[in-house]
Design a protein around this motif. Structure first.
Motif, PDB file in Angstrom:
ATOM      1  N   ASP A 159       0.797  -1.064  -0.302  1.00  0.00           N
ATOM      2  CA  ASP A 159       0.173   0.381   0.007  1.00  0.00           C
ATOM      3  C   ASP A 159       0.531   1.042  -0.099  1.00  0.00           C
ATOM      4  OD1 ASP A 159      -2.466  -1.077   0.660  1.00  0.00           O
ATOM      5  OD2 ASP A 159      -2.138  -1.778   2.549  1.00  0.00           O
ATOM      6  N   SER A 181       3.906  -1.584 -10.905  1.00  0.00           N
ATOM      7  CA  SER A 181       3.213  -1.885 -11.615  1.00  0.00           C
ATOM      8  C   SER A 181       1.560  -2.249 -10.922  1.00  0.00           C
ATOM      9  CB  SER A 181       2.982  -2.869 -12.591  1.00  0.00           C
ATOM     10  OG  SER A 181       2.203  -2.813 -13.712  1.00  0.00           O
ATOM     11  N   GLU A 184       0.377  -0.060  -7.246  1.00  0.00           N
ATOM     12  CA  GLU A 184       0.596   1.268  -7.006  1.00  0.00           C
ATOM     13  C   GLU A 184       0.239   2.194  -5.563  1.00  0.00           C
ATOM     14  OE1 GLU A 184      -2.606   2.159 -10.195  1.00  0.00           O
ATOM     15  OE2 GLU A 184      -1.458   1.716 -11.936  1.00  0.00           O
ATOM     16  N   CYS A 217       2.329  11.001 -10.281  1.00  0.00           N
ATOM     17  CA  CYS A 217       1.617  12.165  -9.583  1.00  0.00           C
ATOM     18  C   CYS A 217       3.250  12.637  -8.358  1.00  0.00           C
ATOM     19  CB  CYS A 217       0.601  11.903  -8.847  1.00  0.00           C
ATOM     20  SG  CYS A 217      -1.227  11.012  -9.329  1.00  0.00           S
ATOM     21  N   GLY A 254       2.903   9.023  -6.053  1.00  0.00           N
ATOM     22  CA  GLY A 254       2.299   7.995  -6.345  1.00  0.00           C
ATOM     23  C   GLY A 254       1.069   8.312  -7.788  1.00  0.00           C
ATOM     24  N   PHE A 255       0.485   6.680  -8.600  1.00  0.00           N
ATOM     25  CA  PHE A 255      -0.047   6.722  -9.538  1.00  0.00           C
ATOM     26  C   PHE A 255      -1.334   6.987  -9.893  1.00  0.00           C
ATOM     27  CE2 PHE A 255       3.166   3.791  -8.499  1.00  0.00           C
ATOM     28  CZ  PHE A 255       3.877   3.198 -10.206  1.00  0.00           C
ATOM     29  N   ASN A 256      -2.313   7.358  -8.724  1.00  0.00           N
ATOM     30  CA  ASN A 256      -3.076   7.570  -8.691  1.00  0.00           C
ATOM     31  C   ASN A 256      -3.547   9.020  -8.313  1.00  0.00           C
ATOM     32  OD1 ASN A 256      -7.060   8.253  -7.600  1.00  0.00           O
ATOM     33  ND2 ASN A 256      -6.841   5.797  -8.782  1.00  0.00           N
ATOM     34  N   ARG A 257      -4.144   9.871  -9.097  1.00  0.00           N
ATOM     35  CA  ARG A 257      -3.557  11.545  -8.271  1.00  0.00           C
ATOM     36  C   ARG A 257      -4.869  11.864  -7.558  1.00  0.00           C
ATOM     37  NH1 ARG A 257      -1.781  15.828  -9.264  1.00  0.00           N
ATOM     38  NH2 ARG A 257      -0.574  15.080 -11.140  1.00  0.00           N
ATOM     39  N   ASP A 258      -6.065  10.978  -7.053  1.00  0.00           N
ATOM     40  CA  ASP A 258      -7.332  11.130  -6.016  1.00  0.00           C
ATOM     41  C   ASP A 258      -6.763  10.507  -5.112  1.00  0.00           C
ATOM     42  OD1 ASP A 258      -8.972  11.834  -7.536  1.00  0.00           O
ATOM     43  OD2 ASP A 258     -10.011  10.184  -8.711  1.00  0.00           O
ATOM     44  N   ILE A 259      -5.598   9.626  -4.926  1.00  0.00           N
ATOM     45  CA  ILE A 259      -5.521   8.854  -3.648  1.00  0.00           C
ATOM     46  C   ILE A 259      -4.489   9.294  -3.364  1.00  0.00           C
ATOM     47  CG2 ILE A 259      -4.135   6.953  -2.795  1.00  0.00           C
ATOM     48  CD1 ILE A 259      -6.056   5.293  -4.800  1.00  0.00           C
ATOM     49  N   ASP A 261      -3.739  12.989  -4.242  1.00  0.00           N
ATOM     50  CA  ASP A 261      -4.415  13.974  -3.119  1.00  0.00           C
ATOM     51  C   ASP A 261      -5.623  13.695  -1.747  1.00  0.00           C
ATOM     52  OD1 ASP A 261      -3.207  15.398  -5.530  1.00  0.00           O
ATOM     53  OD2 ASP A 261      -5.174  15.598  -6.402  1.00  0.00           O
ATOM     54  N   ARG A 262      -5.366  13.058  -1.862  1.00  0.00           N
ATOM     55  CA  ARG A 262      -6.147  13.052  -0.122  1.00  0.00           C
ATOM     56  C   ARG A 262      -5.237  12.205   0.447  1.00  0.00           C
ATOM     57  NH1 ARG A 262     -10.056   9.268  -3.305  1.00  0.00           N
ATOM     58  NH2 ARG A 262      -9.331   7.580  -3.148  1.00  0.00           N
TER      59      ARG A 262
END
Length: 333
Positions: A159, A181, A184, A217, A254-259, A261-262
């Motif tokens: 994680d 990969s 993430e 990101c 990171g790989f997911n901008r929403d994650i 940013d949170r």
């Protein structure tokens, strides 16, 4: 190597840590509050995390407490540092931490680590630069790709990553392509011009370009100030501040901008909550003041250690003078 044992606060608890005197004397009574705020913002109670460059165990113990239902794999290649890591993890009763005495890199094999026994946190991979003097040790250690040893770590997933390996971060990521990969993870890492320049022969712009090829990101973080390094103007500002004023050593990637940013929002909320209460200072000014106070406390610890060393030198010289005076008195008696 001079060892020191002292209590250091992590969150709401005090822990006994044993370590090299140079490092522990530079540490405040509380381990890096901003680092703790970031790590706790990245993980959940059941997170599985790898601590790459675990040193003597501060971040491993912190992550153990932040993830009581999860797992932490602490990787530290230098044998003498690893012994302290194991000792401190055991003293903290961190039963959800596994310790691993090897380096992570781009390929399996061996590499040379160098460092100062009185400041083990600065140990570095000596393949592009080495130093031959009486103050630095050199030790060959095994190195593996994370992709090759992931199953040995006890991690069932990944994680988050905390990584601080004195400029060797990109090499670690090169050996972890499959793991990154698949899972993430969020990554909290160091960007250090001195280490990149001296140990890896790399500039900050090149480091940024290569990092952005791995992670879409990338944020630079300086207390309550954050900058998105995918933006050229922001990258220019960060490089200027880093090189000229010693700021923005930490990155959240990171790989997911929403994650991402949170996690960043949670971190900023924690830093704001820790700001000085009942003042007319803006949040940014309060964070800057807290940062200066933390830095001053660490400098005071260094000066205390240096004063202690100097006092020992003076005492030894005084003993020598008394001995010589006694000999002269005896000779003339």
């Amino acid at each position: 190597m001079g060892l020191l044992k002292r209590k250091v606060r992590i969150g709401d608890a005090l822990f006994d840590f044993t370590g090299d005197a140079g490092y522990l004397n530079s540490m405040g009574d509380t381990f890096e509050p901003s680092t703790l705020d970031m790590l706790s913002s990245m993980v959940a109670r059941d997170s599985h995390v790898i601590d790459v460059g675990a040193n003597i165990g501060f971040t491993a113990v912190a992550l153990s407490n932040f993830c009581p239902d999860g797992w932490v794999a602490a990787v530290e290649p230098v044998p003498r540092t690893f012994a302290l890591l194991e000792e401190n993890v055991k003293a903290a009763r961190a039963t959800n931490v596994s310790c691993h005495n090897f380096a992570l890199g781009a390929a399996d094999g061996e590499l040379v680590m160098q460092g100062n026994p009185n400041f083990l946190a600065g140990s570095f991979v000596a393949d592009k630069f080495s130093i031959d003097d009486e103050y630095h040790f050199a030790e060959r250690v095994p190195v593996y790709m994370l992709d090759a040893v992931f199953e040995q770590t006890g991690l069932r997933r990944l994680d988050a990553i905390k990584i601080d390996v004195e400029g060797f971060e990109l090499d670690v990521f090169a050996g972890a392509k499959k793991t990154l990969s698949v899972f993430e993870p969020l990554v909290f890492m160091e960007m250090n011009h001195w280490c990149l320049s001296m140990f890896r022969r790399m500039t900050i712009p090149e480091f940024r370009e290569r990092l952005l090829k791995i992670f879409p990101c990338v944020y630079a973080v300086q207390d309550a100030e954050t900058r998105d390094l995918t933006d050229e103007k922001a990258a220019y500002h960060v490089a200027h501040e880093h090189l000229n004023h010693g700021r923005f050593f930490n990155l959240l990637v990171g790989f997911n901008r929403d994650i991402v940013d949170r996690a960043l929002d949670r971190y900023l909320a924690k830093r704001s909550a820790n700001a000085l209460p009942n003042t007319h200072l803006s949040p940014h000014e309060a964070m800057a003041l807290i940062e200066r106070a933390e830095a001053a406390e660490q400098r005071a610890r260094v000066f205390e250690h240096r004063a202690s060393v100097l006092q020992n030198v003076v005492s030894e010289k005084e003993k020598l003078i008394w001995h010589l005076e006694a000999q002269l008195a005896s000779a003339h008696g």
